[in-house]
Design a protein around this motif. Structure first.
Motif, short mmCIF file in Angstrom:
data_model
loop_
_atom_site.label_atom_id
_atom_site.label_comp_id
_atom_site.label_asym_id
_atom_site.label_seq_id
_atom_site.Cartn_x
_atom_site.Cartn_y
_atom_site.Cartn_z
N TRP A 1 17.12 110.54 -1.92
CA TRP A 1 16.17 109.50 -1.53
C TRP A 1 16.91 108.21 -1.20
O TRP A 1 16.63 107.56 -0.18
CB TRP A 1 15.15 109.27 -2.66
N GLY A 2 17.86 107.83 -2.04
CA GLY A 2 18.62 106.61 -1.82
C GLY A 2 19.42 106.64 -0.52
O GLY A 2 19.48 105.64 0.20
N GLU A 3 20.03 107.78 -0.22
CA GLU A 3 20.81 107.88 1.02
C GLU A 3 19.90 107.85 2.25
O GLU A 3 20.31 107.42 3.31
CB GLU A 3 21.68 109.13 1.00
N THR A 4 18.66 108.31 2.10
CA THR A 4 17.71 108.28 3.21
C THR A 4 17.09 106.90 3.39
O THR A 4 17.01 106.39 4.51
CB THR A 4 16.60 109.32 2.98
N HIS A 5 16.65 106.29 2.30
CA HIS A 5 15.86 105.06 2.39
C HIS A 5 16.59 103.78 2.04
O HIS A 5 16.11 102.70 2.38
CB HIS A 5 14.61 105.20 1.51
N GLU A 6 17.72 103.87 1.35
CA GLU A 6 18.51 102.69 0.98
C GLU A 6 20.00 102.99 1.22
O GLU A 6 20.82 102.82 0.32
CB GLU A 6 18.28 102.33 -0.51
N PRO A 7 20.36 103.41 2.42
CA PRO A 7 21.74 103.85 2.64
C PRO A 7 22.74 102.70 2.64
O PRO A 7 22.41 101.57 2.99
CB PRO A 7 21.68 104.50 4.03
N ASP A 8 23.95 103.02 2.23
CA ASP A 8 25.06 102.07 2.33
C ASP A 8 25.63 102.21 3.74
O ASP A 8 25.93 103.33 4.18
CB ASP A 8 26.14 102.43 1.29
N PRO A 9 25.77 101.11 4.47
CA PRO A 9 26.31 101.19 5.84
C PRO A 9 27.68 101.86 5.91
O PRO A 9 28.03 102.47 6.92
CB PRO A 9 26.39 99.74 6.29
N ALA A 10 28.45 101.79 4.83
CA ALA A 10 29.78 102.41 4.80
C ALA A 10 29.71 103.91 4.59
O ALA A 10 30.71 104.60 4.73
CB ALA A 10 30.62 101.77 3.71
N GLY A 11 28.54 104.41 4.24
CA GLY A 11 28.38 105.83 3.99
C GLY A 11 28.24 106.13 2.51
O GLY A 11 28.38 105.26 1.67
N PRO A 12 27.97 107.39 2.19
CA PRO A 12 27.75 107.78 0.79
C PRO A 12 29.01 107.57 -0.06
O PRO A 12 30.13 107.73 0.42
CB PRO A 12 27.38 109.25 0.84
#
Length: 155
Positions: free
Chosen positions: A101-112
């Protein structure tokens, strides 16, 4: 009986959140899943106070989510490592779902920050909801919810 007529005193979501629904507890579990075992490692990696960490580890151990295993470094006193039990490992899909959910809706621009993939084929790991008959990737509109045997009318 409709949802708003049902008492939620015995709700499994509420009982689960009573145990693991606090931020620091979930971060301890995240680290335990990723191999952190020792108090000082949790303390250093998560950055919470020793008192809060001690309290959360005590609660998770008392509830059977973690177990302690003694160890001793040469020249030091005996200490405990904290390891996930089967009950603790059963929370792994919850952590993966939160990560997803976090990677979909609150992603870090640098990536996971962590790449979680299937060791055999390299595919990304994701959580899906399925029925006991193995119909996978069900959407909320495909699911019917009704009062279960433990449902009690709200008083």
């Amino acid at each position: 009986m409709e949802w708003l007529e049902i008492s939620t005193e015995n709700c499994p979501v509420q009982r689960t959140l009573d145990l693991v629904g606090e931020k620091w507890t979930l971060l301890i579990l995240r680290d335990a899943v990723n191999g952190v075992r020792r108090f000082d490692e949790f303390h250093r990696h998560i950055g919470l106070s020793e008192a809060v960490l001690s309290d959360r580890l005590r609660k998770l151990t008392a509830s059977g989510v973690l177990t302690t295993v003694p160890y001793r470094e040469p020249g030091s006193r005996a200490r405990n490592e904290y390891r996930l039990t089967r009950k603790g490992w059963d929370l792994w899909p919850v952590l993966i779902a939160l990560r997803q959910w976090g990677e979909t809706h609150e992603p870090d621009p640098a990536g996971p920050v962590l790449d979680v993939h299937h060791a055999e084929c390299g595919g990304q790991v994701r959580v899906v909801v399925e029925c006991a008959e193995e119909h996978t990737a069900l959407a909320p509109r495909e699911v019917s919810a009704r009062p279960g045997p433990g449902a009690r009318r709200l008083t």
